[in-house]
Design a protein around this motif. Structure first.
Motif, mmCIF file in Angstrom:
data_model
loop_
_atom_site.group_PDB
_atom_site.id
_atom_site.type_symbol
_atom_site.label_atom_id
_atom_site.label_comp_id
_atom_site.label_asym_id
_atom_site.label_seq_id
_atom_site.Cartn_x
_atom_site.Cartn_y
_atom_site.Cartn_z
ATOM 1 N N PHE A 132 1.799 8.073 1.074
ATOM 2 C CA PHE A 132 2.139 7.203 0.403
ATOM 3 C C PHE A 132 2.860 6.422 1.255
ATOM 4 C CE2 PHE A 132 2.414 9.117 -4.126
ATOM 5 C CZ PHE A 132 1.726 7.694 -5.069
ATOM 6 N N LEU A 133 3.697 6.629 2.181
ATOM 7 C CA LEU A 133 4.160 5.787 3.814
ATOM 8 C C LEU A 133 3.106 5.012 4.344
ATOM 9 C CD1 LEU A 133 6.950 5.897 4.786
ATOM 10 C CD2 LEU A 133 6.156 7.367 6.093
ATOM 11 N N GLY A 134 1.921 5.847 5.019
ATOM 12 C CA GLY A 134 0.451 5.194 5.712
ATOM 13 C C GLY A 134 -0.613 4.479 4.753
ATOM 14 N N ALA A 135 -0.669 4.812 3.201
ATOM 15 C CA ALA A 135 -0.885 4.091 2.033
ATOM 16 C C ALA A 135 -1.063 2.588 2.090
ATOM 17 C CB ALA A 135 -1.537 4.329 0.958
ATOM 18 N N THR A 136 0.715 2.520 1.966
ATOM 19 C CA THR A 136 1.368 1.362 2.403
ATOM 20 C C THR A 136 1.796 0.730 3.363
ATOM 21 O OG1 THR A 136 2.968 2.490 0.268
ATOM 22 C CG2 THR A 136 3.559 -0.160 1.475
ATOM 23 N N VAL A 137 1.389 1.455 4.215
ATOM 24 C CA VAL A 137 1.282 0.377 5.571
ATOM 25 C C VAL A 137 -0.265 -0.099 5.889
ATOM 26 C CG1 VAL A 137 1.627 0.174 8.300
ATOM 27 C CG2 VAL A 137 3.261 1.515 6.978
ATOM 28 N N LEU A 138 -0.857 0.802 6.009
ATOM 29 C CA LEU A 138 -2.101 0.128 5.935
ATOM 30 C C LEU A 138 -2.271 -1.092 4.708
ATOM 31 C CD1 LEU A 138 -3.912 3.912 6.296
ATOM 32 C CD2 LEU A 138 -4.389 2.199 7.657
ATOM 33 N N VAL A 139 -2.261 -1.201 3.403
ATOM 34 C CA VAL A 139 -2.590 -2.318 2.312
ATOM 35 C C VAL A 139 -1.403 -3.192 3.310
ATOM 36 C CG1 VAL A 139 -2.302 -3.079 0.430
ATOM 37 C CG2 VAL A 139 -2.762 -0.533 0.516
ATOM 38 N N LEU A 140 -0.524 -3.186 3.596
ATOM 39 C CA LEU A 140 -0.180 -4.781 4.354
ATOM 40 C C LEU A 140 -0.794 -5.135 5.630
ATOM 41 C CD1 LEU A 140 3.754 -3.399 4.560
ATOM 42 C CD2 LEU A 140 2.434 -4.521 3.092
ATOM 43 N N LEU A 141 -1.200 -3.986 6.459
ATOM 44 C CA LEU A 141 -2.146 -4.284 7.618
ATOM 45 C C LEU A 141 -3.165 -5.153 6.960
ATOM 46 C CD1 LEU A 141 -1.592 -1.687 10.128
ATOM 47 C CD2 LEU A 141 -0.515 -3.816 10.247
ATOM 48 N N PRO A 151 0.681 -12.807 13.910
ATOM 49 C CA PRO A 151 -0.537 -14.341 14.704
ATOM 50 C C PRO A 151 -1.833 -13.724 13.522
ATOM 51 C CG PRO A 151 -0.621 -11.382 15.775
ATOM 52 C CD PRO A 151 0.862 -11.703 14.654
ATOM 53 N N GLY A 152 -2.048 -12.875 12.546
ATOM 54 C CA GLY A 152 -3.107 -12.883 11.687
ATOM 55 C C GLY A 152 -3.849 -11.831 11.642
ATOM 56 N N PRO A 153 -5.020 -11.768 10.348
ATOM 57 C CA PRO A 153 -5.272 -10.416 10.527
ATOM 58 C C PRO A 153 -5.654 -9.625 11.208
ATOM 59 C CG PRO A 153 -5.847 -11.586 8.989
ATOM 60 C CD PRO A 153 -5.361 -12.487 9.952
#
Length: 417
Positions: free
Chosen positions: A233-242, A249-251
């Motif tokens: 869940f930790l990794g997935a949440t960060v990846l979704v945000l990214l 500055p942008g994707p």
């Protein structure tokens, strides 16, 4: 950026790591120069920024340094708990000083608070407390804080990978983030979850904060199965945000930043003999991706190339003695990074039209700002950073000490604690 505080001090790790302090010292002063152009040297701002972006150069050097040393810090400890105690006491005390300083400038009328502090105070406060404000569409209290969002994202991903036993996949992480940046960076949405009104922002901030807090608690305190679930869940949440919720500055820049940090880790593994230099050479695709993605922005291209050349030169000279002044500058670079906007905001209030002021006085004020900045940084290092880091080390050691009469716990496995 910035130390970023992620990097272990050369004083603690010995002369072998002093070259990292030297790089941070150079990067910090380049960032200061970039932010000093508009309020003190406006005639140089546009020509310089058209050819070379000093700010991007500085933070890219910082991110390479973080990528090189932060995973080593986690793996050396072998404990996620100790790692987060260390990170908290490296990041947050001075972060609080910087935020308080900006609040003071606002209170005396030298700066204006963002309008959302009156209309969205919970979102703004929680966004900053998580240090993920740039991934939550929350405007930064201090402009330089945006880099800490990517630093925090890196820490969270490292925690997830370490817990799942995938922490040595540094090269895969570097190439994966670079590939996503190249293939999808131009098409990825911006602030998909948070933009669209105060209610939507508050919902996204509350959900992300709750999920990350619960996941990190599971990783730190749960059984083996719960730790793994928390890491996912930790990794997935960060990846979704990214992928869908970045703002500035942008994707593609944000994804390239993560690729750069993982590339730094891959170089560390090569230096340690954990992977071959031939295999580590694939990280060259990361700066090449940056050059291609910045093809419409020559200043970003030159800054990206210069940052990598600087880091490569630092690695090549890593066995040489680093000048004491440069090593010291790297030691206080987190303070330099966080405090310089406060001084420059003050200058801007006094001189709202700097082009009307003769060059001589402006150069004198620039020298004075740098001198005052270094003095303040020495003070905050002595009174804030160093004591906080010592406290963090004591707390980590105390957390490892078993109650009297109980046996020592076995060494931590490669999957954290």
């Amino acid at each position: 950026m910035l130390t970023l505080p992620a990097a272990e001090s050369g004083r603690r790790t010995g002369r072998r790591m002093a070259w990292l302090d030297g790089l941070r010292g150079v990067a910090a002063m380049v960032v200061v120069l970039e932010h000093a152009l508009r309020p003190l040297l406006p005639e140089a701002h546009d020509p310089v920024k058209a050819a070379f972006d000093p700010g991007w150069y500085g933070v890219m050097v910082f991110f390479l340094v973080s990528g090189y040393i932060v995973p080593a810090s986690l793996e050396r400890r072998g404990s996620v708990r100790d790692f987060w105690i260390s990170r908290f006491f490296r990041l947050y005390p001075l972060f609080a000083v910087g935020v308080a300083g900006m609040a003071l400038l606002t209170a005396v009328g030298w700066d204006d608070a963002h309008v959302w502090w009156s209309s969205r105070p919970v979102s703004m406060a929680l966004g900053h407390l998580t240090m993920l404000q740039n991934l939550l569409y929350v405007p930064n209290v201090v402009n330089v804080l945006w880099t800490l969002s990517y630093e925090m994202a890196f820490y969270l991903l490292l925690t997830a990978m370490f817990t799942l036993g995938a922490h040595r996949a540094s090269l895969t992480g570097a190439l994966g983030f670079a590939a996503v940046a190249v293939l999808g960076g131009g098409a990825l949405p911006v602030a998909l979850l948070s933009a669209g009104g105060a209610g939507r922002m508050l919902t996204s901030v509350l959900v992300v904060t709750a999920v990350l807090a619960a996941s990190l608690a599971a990783v730190l305190r749960g059984s083996a199965g719960i730790r793994r679930a928390g890491a996912v869940f930790l990794g997935a949440t960060v990846l979704v945000l990214l992928l869908v919720n970045q703002s500035y500055p942008g994707p593609w820049q944000g994804l390239l930043i993560l690729a750069t940090m993982f590339a730094g880790t891959a170089l560390y593994r090569a230096e340690r003999g954990e992977i071959t230099w031939g295999r580590a050479g694939w990280v060259a695709l990361v700066p090449l991706a940056g050059l291609w993605l910045g093809r419409d922005e020559p200043a970003l291209q030159t800054a990206t190339a210069a940052a990598w050349i600087t880091f490569a030169a630092g690695m090549a000279l890593r066995h040489r003695r680093v000048p004491a002044a440069l090593a010291w500058l790297g030691l206080v670079s987190y303070s330099v990074y966080l405090l310089h906007p406060l001084l420059l905001e003050s200058v801007e209030w006094f001189w709202p039209e700097p082009a009307t002021v003769p060059l001589g006085p402006r150069l004198a004020v620039l020298a004075g700002v740098v001198a005052l900045l270094l003095g303040l940084s020495a003070l905050t290092w002595r009174l804030v950073e160093a004591p906080a880091q010592r406290l963090g080390r004591r707390l980590a050691a105390g957390a490892r000490r078993p109650p009297q009469g109980l046996p020592e716990e076995p060494p931590a496995s490669g999957k954290g604690s």
